[in-house]
Design a protein around this motif. Sequence first.
Motif: not given
Length: 105
Positions: A45-47, A51-53, A61-67, A71-74
């Motif tokens: 499941l992680m594999a 990659p898609s996340v 216009g937003s930082p890459a970590w704010l995708s 956010v949903g995965a975290l």
Amino acid sequence: MTTVTIALMGAVTFGLRFCFFGPLKPERMPDRIEQALPYVMPAVLMAIIVPSVVLAPAPDGSPAWLSPYIVGALVGFGVGAVKKDNFLLVFASAIAAFALTKFLL
């Protein structure tokens, strides 16, 4: 044609797994393999998910970590770490965080 392809793929997958897990002569699997089997599903499941996340593009216009995907995965991971046996809560919180982030950006 699609149904035939899916049926054939299922038959091939079943055949490959049966060759390993269902031998004609009953034998015992080694203890190390039996101990590792519970970790197979989370690893697969992680594999599929990671990659898609991680490679999901961020909104302009937003930082890459704010995708929204990250956010949903975290959020889902955080809720899952606290409420281990409540799949619906984990799923709903991850989807809500994704939707809220997507809406706000």
